[in-house]
Design a protein around this motif. Structure first.
Motif, PDB file in Angstrom:
ATOM      1  N   ALA A  54       9.860 -16.049 -18.632  1.00 36.53           N
ATOM      2  CA  ALA A  54      10.120 -16.652 -17.323  1.00 36.53           C
ATOM      3  C   ALA A  54      11.615 -16.835 -17.100  1.00 36.53           C
ATOM      4  N   ALA A  55      12.299 -17.353 -18.095  1.00 34.52           N
ATOM      5  CA  ALA A  55      13.743 -17.571 -17.960  1.00 34.52           C
ATOM      6  C   ALA A  55      14.479 -16.246 -17.787  1.00 34.52           C
ATOM      7  N   LEU A  56      14.087 -15.246 -18.537  1.00 36.45           N
ATOM      8  CA  LEU A  56      14.734 -13.940 -18.444  1.00 36.45           C
ATOM      9  C   LEU A  56      14.490 -13.295 -17.078  1.00 36.45           C
ATOM     10  N   CYS A  57      13.268 -13.378 -16.591  1.00 36.13           N
ATOM     11  CA  CYS A  57      12.951 -12.799 -15.277  1.00 36.13           C
ATOM     12  C   CYS A  57      13.715 -13.504 -14.164  1.00 36.13           C
ATOM     13  N   PHE A  58      13.746 -14.820 -14.199  1.00 34.68           N
ATOM     14  CA  PHE A  58      14.457 -15.555 -13.157  1.00 34.68           C
ATOM     15  C   PHE A  58      15.968 -15.340 -13.253  1.00 34.68           C
ATOM     16  N   ALA A  59      16.499 -15.223 -14.460  1.00 38.11           N
ATOM     17  CA  ALA A  59      17.925 -14.944 -14.615  1.00 38.11           C
ATOM     18  C   ALA A  59      18.273 -13.555 -14.088  1.00 38.11           C
ATOM     19  N   ALA A  60      17.396 -12.587 -14.328  1.00 34.53           N
ATOM     20  CA  ALA A  60      17.633 -11.234 -13.819  1.00 34.53           C
ATOM     21  C   ALA A  60      17.569 -11.211 -12.297  1.00 34.53           C
ATOM     22  N   CYS A  61      16.638 -11.962 -11.718  1.00 32.09           N
ATOM     23  CA  CYS A  61      16.558 -12.048 -10.254  1.00 32.09           C
ATOM     24  C   CYS A  61      17.810 -12.697  -9.679  1.00 32.09           C
ATOM     25  N   LEU A  62      18.270 -13.756 -10.307  1.00 35.82           N
ATOM     26  CA  LEU A  62      19.495 -14.415  -9.857  1.00 35.82           C
ATOM     27  C   LEU A  62      20.692 -13.479  -9.958  1.00 35.82           C
ATOM     28  N   TYR A  67      24.743 -10.122  -7.436  1.00 36.50           N
ATOM     29  CA  TYR A  67      25.380  -8.811  -7.355  1.00 36.50           C
ATOM     30  C   TYR A  67      25.281  -8.256  -5.933  1.00 36.50           C
ATOM     31  N   GLY A  68      24.153  -8.456  -5.286  1.00 39.52           N
ATOM     32  CA  GLY A  68      24.011  -8.033  -3.898  1.00 39.52           C
ATOM     33  C   GLY A  68      24.983  -8.754  -2.985  1.00 39.52           C
ATOM     34  N   LEU A  69      25.148 -10.057  -3.198  1.00 42.33           N
ATOM     35  CA  LEU A  69      26.131 -10.804  -2.411  1.00 42.33           C
ATOM     36  C   LEU A  69      27.546 -10.311  -2.678  1.00 42.33           C
TER      37      LEU A  69
END
Length: 77
Positions: A54-62, A67-69
């Protein structure tokens, strides 16, 4: 006016892949967090793997959002 259809298709494909990929990654994080919550509700020890996933997935999403910003806002370049 000339449209480079190859480049347009490439941008559309990459956008689709990353858009769906980010949604799937977030869904995996939510699923792992839900499994952790169920384990806590059932008075079991939550899995370290679920917490880590969960932490890894949410960190990757963040990271993807940041990066998009970075790519969109010209003052960051």
């Amino acid at each position: 006016m000339h449209i480079d259809w190859g480049s347009l298709g490439q941008v559309a494909l990459v956008s689709l892949i990353f858009g769906v990929g980010l949604a799937v990654l977030f869904a995996l994080g939510v699923t792992a967090m839900a499994r952790r919550a169920v384990a806590i509700d059932e008075k079991r020890q939550p899995s370290v793997a679920d917490t880590g996933v969960a932490a890894l997935c949410f960190a990757a999403c963040l990271a993807a959002v940041l990066y998009g910003l970075y790519l969109i806002i010209p003052q960051f370049h």
